[in-house]
Design a protein around this motif. Structure first.
Motif, short mmCIF file in Angstrom:
data_model
loop_
_atom_site.label_atom_id
_atom_site.label_comp_id
_atom_site.label_asym_id
_atom_site.label_seq_id
_atom_site.Cartn_x
_atom_site.Cartn_y
_atom_site.Cartn_z
N ALA A 67 4.53 117.24 -27.19
CA ALA A 67 5.72 116.62 -26.58
C ALA A 67 5.51 115.12 -26.50
N VAL A 120 11.04 110.22 -25.88
CA VAL A 120 11.82 109.36 -26.77
C VAL A 120 13.09 108.98 -26.02
N GLU A 146 14.80 111.46 -23.39
CA GLU A 146 14.64 112.87 -23.74
C GLU A 146 13.18 113.14 -24.10
N TRP A 147 12.77 114.36 -23.81
CA TRP A 147 11.48 114.84 -24.30
C TRP A 147 11.71 115.48 -25.67
N GLU A 148 10.96 115.04 -26.65
CA GLU A 148 11.01 115.65 -27.98
C GLU A 148 9.80 116.57 -28.12
N THR A 205 7.72 119.56 -30.16
CA THR A 205 7.50 119.99 -31.54
C THR A 205 6.63 121.22 -31.57
N GLY A 264 20.28 119.73 -25.26
CA GLY A 264 19.45 119.12 -26.29
C GLY A 264 19.95 119.45 -27.69
N ASP A 303 11.97 119.35 -39.17
CA ASP A 303 11.43 118.14 -39.77
C ASP A 303 10.83 118.50 -41.12
N ARG A 323 11.55 120.76 -34.25
CA ARG A 323 11.59 119.84 -33.11
C ARG A 323 12.89 120.08 -32.34
N THR A 370 14.92 118.70 -28.46
CA THR A 370 14.91 117.75 -27.35
C THR A 370 15.44 118.40 -26.08
N GLU A 378 1.58 112.25 -26.83
CA GLU A 378 1.87 113.55 -27.39
C GLU A 378 0.74 114.51 -27.06
#
Length: 599
Positions: free
Chosen positions: A432, A435, A438-440, A442, A490, A495, A505, A507, A578
């Motif tokens: 995580a 960004v 927001e939390w992105e 993965t 979100g 990706d 990914r 958000t 991250e």
């Protein structure tokens, strides 16, 4: 043209033209004077000023020569003659510099030539004989030549240098007067320009009051009378032709408004009737959607009972008559059992899909680290079967529904375990980073990957990229993931730029405290605040790899619970760092663990 029929534009343009011509003339004169002032200033700073310094340097060079000669005559030591030689070199260098700077001053060049001639004469008649006598016959012979006449000759040379300096000073004063004169003239021109602007402003103000403000005030008074409801009041303009036409146009508008009032009233009644109809349709649509949801829910429940009977009796047939009938009959029974079971899974997944956002317990603060521990526990059998490695680090706390978020991560991790490459142990990594607001998050694996052209297709319900024989499931898992993410505000995507496997990914909105902490950290710490928390987990990962499977830990699972590290990683995660964590899920018949579109 008669001034009485001049338009406002013409009057303003005429005034501005006169003022502009005057200001342009003054600006041209200022530019010429400023150019001359700059030239004089450059001459003063770049030529006359350095000339004064070089004049002093010339006198100093001659004094060094005289001092060096006398010292040598006293001691007869060649080292005492060094100031004489250095002074001679400085004299020649200084003379060349003065000649270079005095190209515009013939008087300075003439004085310089006189100084050079007298200096050569002094060296020829005084300095060189003294040096030669001292070198040949000793100090006494050199001192004998240092008479009052020799001193008088050097004084004459010094007087000539003073005359050179006086000439340089005269040139400097003349140039300074030129600079002062052009500067004063420039100030006068600026004052003239200011007066022109002030007079033009006063004239423009008076003109605007007479030609604009008074007619506009009268016109505004008439318009206000009409605005109060007196639509029979006639409006007429005064002043320049433009205002007269404006009064006519406003009066025409008044007449049109009066004529349109009745139509407006009728249109308002029609709009109110249309709004009432739209409100009824919106209520009907809401009721229809509610009925459709109820119908889907009831229909799926009604399908369960006969389907359970079909599945149960097919399984009874399979257990009782397996091997008693021919091989084709066993195959047909197996097909029926498999179809009934798949239908049950489809109905269960549809029920789960329809419940998202409809049956809710409300949002709470959910710690994704604790949630990942639950995901790891649910998916432990599948991870042990596939020898999967699952890692995660410090994940954020977000607002959401814990059961839905658990289902979301179970689906993602399950897909990563299921869609693995042959003979390659699966590795799943959850991370995580912050960004913006927001939390992105993965979920990345080392599986078979997804082609870019299928990146959007995989989130469509019942879309499959593989045959059900290759990868079992209902094809609804990622559709559930997308609906859960969108329900939490979100977005989710694949990706396609990762070098290996698949990276999905999504958000989730960050808590305001996390955003404020990240902003403060970036302002104070700079790039150091964006530390990657994966590095902080290396120690705990290694410890987890050595954990025995008998204790319930999956192969390769990393438990991120080291007390000294978690706090530091939490701060870094709040600032956009991250972290990684993980879990996997078995490929069961429920809604979790079905990723039909990865490939």
């Amino acid at each position: 043209m008669n001034p009485r029929v001049w338009t406002l534009r013409g009057r303003v343009l005429a005034l501005l033209g006169i003022v502009g011509a005057l200001l342009f003339s003054v600006a041209v004169a200022e530019a010429v004077v400023a150019t001359k002032n700059r030239e004089y200033t450059d001459v003063l700073l770049m030529e006359v000023g350095p000339l004064r310094v070089q004049g002093e340097e010339m006198l100093s060079a001659l004094l060094d020569q005289e001092t060096g000669m006398r010292g040598y005559a006293v001691s007869a030591d060649r080292e005492d003659l060094a100031p004489y030689e250095r002074g001679l070199a400085r004299e020649r260098t200084t003379a060349a510099q003065i000649r270079e700077l005095s190209g515009s001053y013939p008087g300075i060049e003439a004085e310089l030539l006189s100084v050079e001639q007298q200096a050569d004469e002094w060296r020829r008649t005084v300095a060189q004989p003294v040096i030669d006598a001292t070198s040949t016959n000793g100090a006494a012979a050199g001192q004998a030549l240092l008479t009052d006449e020799s001193r008088q000759r050097f004084d004459e040379l010094r007087t000539t240098v003073s005359a050179l300096q006086e000439e340089i000073l005269t040139a400097r004063e003349a140039t300074a007067r030129d600079v002062e004169r052009t500067g004063n003239l420039l100030v006068v021109l600026l004052v003239v320009a200011g007066l022109v602007v002030a007079l033009a402003g006063i004239a423009l103000l008076l003109s605007l009051d007479r030609m604009v403000l008074r007619p506009l005030t009268a016109l505004a008074g008439q318009v206000r009378e009409v605005a109060t409801g007196d639509y029979g009041q006639r409006i007429s303009g005064a002043g320049p032709p433009e205002f007269q036409r404006l009064g006519e146009d406003v009066d025409a508008m008044r007449q049109k408004i009066a004529a349109d009032l009745a139509e407006v009233r009728e249109a308002r009644e029609r709009i109110e009737w249309v709004n009432s109809q739209l409100q009824k349709q919106a209520e009907e649509l809401t009721r229809s959607n509610r009925d459709l949801e109820q119908f889907a829910y009831v229909a799926s429940h009604d399908l369960q009972e006969p389907l359970r009977k079909v599945a149960s009796f097919c399984q009874l047939l399979q257990r009782r008559y397996a091997g008693r009938l021919d091989e084709r009959a066993d195959q047909y029974i197996a097909f029926a059992v498999d179809g009934a079971q798949r239908m049950q899974r489809l109905i269960n997944d549809l029920l789960a899909f329809s419940r998202i956002g409809r049956i809710t317990a409300g949002f709470t603060d959910v710690d994704l680290n604790q949630l990942m521990a639950e995901v790891a526990e649910q998916t432990e059998p599948a991870r042990q079967y596939a020898d999967a490695e699952l890692t995660w680090g410090e994940l954020p706390t977000i607002r959401g529904e814990e059961p839905l978020l658990t289902n979301l991560l179970v689906n993602l991790v399950s897909n990563s375990v299921k869609f693995r490459r042959p003979d390659v142990p699966p590795k799943v990594h959850v991370s995580a980073r912050l960004v913006g607001e927001e939390w992105e998050i993965t979920c990345q694996d080392n599986g078979i990957g997804i082609e870019p052209e299928f990146a959007d297709k995989i989130f469509v319900i019942f879309q499959r990229l593989h045959a059900k024989d290759a990868y079992p499931g209902t094809g609804i898992g990622l559709a559930i993931v997308k609906k859960i993410v969108e329900y939490h505000g979100g977005r989710v995507w694949v990706d396609t730029d990762v070098p290996e496997g698949t990276a999905i990914r999504f958000t989730l909105p960050a808590l305001p405290a996390d955003v404020e902490a990240a902003t403060a950290a970036s302002a104070t710490d700079g790039p150091a605040a964006d530390a990657d928390t994966d590095g902080a987990r290396d120690g705990t990962d290694g410890a987890a790899d050595d954990a025995p499977s008998g204790d319930g830990a999956a192969a390769g699972e990393s438990r991120s619970t080291s007390e000294g590290t978690v706090g530091a990683v939490a701060v870094a995660a709040r600032q956009g760092g991250e972290a990684s964590a993980g879990g996997g899920t078995p490929d069961s018949g429920g809604t979790g663990g079905m990723k039909e579109a990865v490939g």
